[in-house]
Motif scaffolding. Structure first.
Motif, PDB file in Angstrom:
ATOM      1  N   ASN A   1       1.879   2.282  -3.215  1.00 58.50           N
ATOM      2  CA  ASN A   1       0.721   2.764  -4.149  1.00 58.50           C
ATOM      3  C   ASN A   1       0.047   1.912  -4.715  1.00 58.50           C
ATOM      4  O   ASN A   1      -0.847   1.660  -5.668  1.00 58.50           O
ATOM      5  CB  ASN A   1       1.141   3.800  -5.137  1.00 58.50           C
ATOM      6  CG  ASN A   1       1.508   5.169  -4.496  1.00 58.50           C
ATOM      7  OD1 ASN A   1       1.061   5.656  -3.744  1.00 58.50           O
ATOM      8  ND2 ASN A   1       2.765   5.891  -5.198  1.00 58.50           N
ATOM      9  N   ALA A   2       0.139   0.556  -4.112  1.00 57.91           N
ATOM     10  CA  ALA A   2      -0.712  -0.370  -4.878  1.00 57.91           C
ATOM     11  C   ALA A   2      -2.188  -0.126  -3.998  1.00 57.91           C
ATOM     12  O   ALA A   2      -2.293   0.213  -2.918  1.00 57.91           O
ATOM     13  CB  ALA A   2      -0.320  -2.032  -4.285  1.00 57.91           C
ATOM     14  N   ALA A   3      -3.196  -0.779  -4.954  1.00 60.29           N
ATOM     15  CA  ALA A   3      -4.623  -0.544  -4.486  1.00 60.29           C
ATOM     16  C   ALA A   3      -5.067  -1.430  -3.732  1.00 60.29           C
ATOM     17  O   ALA A   3      -5.823  -2.438  -4.144  1.00 60.29           O
ATOM     18  CB  ALA A   3      -5.498  -0.120  -5.826  1.00 60.29           C
ATOM     19  N   VAL A   4      -4.439  -1.642  -2.490  1.00 65.92           N
ATOM     20  CA  VAL A   4      -4.978  -2.652  -1.542  1.00 65.92           C
ATOM     21  C   VAL A   4      -5.395  -2.129  -0.136  1.00 65.92           C
ATOM     22  O   VAL A   4      -4.876  -0.835   0.136  1.00 65.92           O
ATOM     23  CB  VAL A   4      -3.660  -3.586  -1.194  1.00 65.92           C
ATOM     24  CG1 VAL A   4      -3.369  -4.266  -2.533  1.00 65.92           C
ATOM     25  CG2 VAL A   4      -2.900  -2.966  -0.656  1.00 65.92           C
ATOM     26  N   ASN A   5      -6.389  -2.717   0.598  1.00 66.22           N
ATOM     27  CA  ASN A   5      -6.552  -2.450   1.764  1.00 66.22           C
ATOM     28  C   ASN A   5      -6.218  -3.400   2.905  1.00 66.22           C
ATOM     29  O   ASN A   5      -6.892  -4.462   2.912  1.00 66.22           O
ATOM     30  CB  ASN A   5      -8.118  -2.132   2.099  1.00 66.22           C
ATOM     31  CG  ASN A   5      -8.748  -1.705   3.237  1.00 66.22           C
ATOM     32  OD1 ASN A   5      -7.922  -2.102   4.336  1.00 66.22           O
ATOM     33  ND2 ASN A   5      -9.977  -1.200   3.521  1.00 66.22           N
TER      34      ASN A   5
ATOM     35  N   ALA B   1       0.972  -1.287  -0.045  1.00 67.93           N
ATOM     36  CA  ALA B   1      -0.001  -0.125   0.186  1.00 67.93           C
ATOM     37  C   ALA B   1       0.733   1.190  -0.017  1.00 67.93           C
ATOM     38  O   ALA B   1       0.564   2.174  -0.746  1.00 67.93           O
ATOM     39  CB  ALA B   1      -0.782   0.204   1.119  1.00 67.93           C
TER      40      ALA B   1
END
Length: 175
Positions: A142-146, A139
């Motif tokens: 900038n990875a689109a993970v929660n 994250a």
């Protein structure tokens, strides 16, 4: 130690781990070998809910080795009634399914021998902490993970608040 690695790599609860069957794992291992990747395995979760875990091919390969050697040898030398071979993946040297209490005692004694406290629950907690740290790193790139939501799903928690409290309790317990 294979059972412990299953908990550490998949976050299975002890009851879920003991419900794994040899047939399901043999099938999953064959599929993973063809794909040289991870494999999702259907499991019965807490509260008799169906779910799945993701097992890496390395863990499945180790499990295939156990099935072909130790488990097969233990069943071969055990006088069982015709067709009465246990379906449980993990059996003891007498050909009987491993009990929850015995497994927990083995983990406790292994920890004592190494000079630290070890429980089956800490294996599951270790998975959660390592996974959260890796997902937070992604994250941060900038990875689109929660991260918390993913850990919640992998831990099979019903509510994200449970996962949050769980991880906070682990952090406080080990501080």
């Amino acid at each position: 130690d294979l059972m412990a690695r299953w908990q550490l790599y998949t976050a299975l609860r002890v009851s879920e781990l003991l419900r794994l069957t040899a047939a399901v794992l043999a099938k999953a291992t064959a599929a993973a070998r063809r794909q040289r990747s991870h494999q999702t395995i259907d499991v019965m979760r807490k509260g008799r809910k169906s779910g799945c875990v993701i097992a890496p091919v390395s863990l499945l390969d180790e499990t295939a080795g156990y099935l072909a050697t130790h488990r097969r040898a233990w069943l071969a030398r055990t006088p069982l009634e015709r067709g009465a071979a246990p379906t449980a993946l993990f059996i003891n040297s007498r050909g009987r399914p491993v009990s929850k209490n015995h497994y927990q005692q083995v983990i406790h004694r292994a920890g004592q021998a190494c000079g630290f406290r070890a429980t089956t629950h800490l294996l599951r907690a270790s998975f959660a902490c390592m996974m959260l740290a890796r997902l937070e790193q992604l994250a941060g790139q900038n990875a689109a993970v929660n991260p918390l939501l993913i850990v919640k799903v992998l831990m099979a928690h019903e509510h994200i608040e449970t996962t949050d409290r769980y991880l906070r309790a682990i952090a406080v317990d080990h501080a």
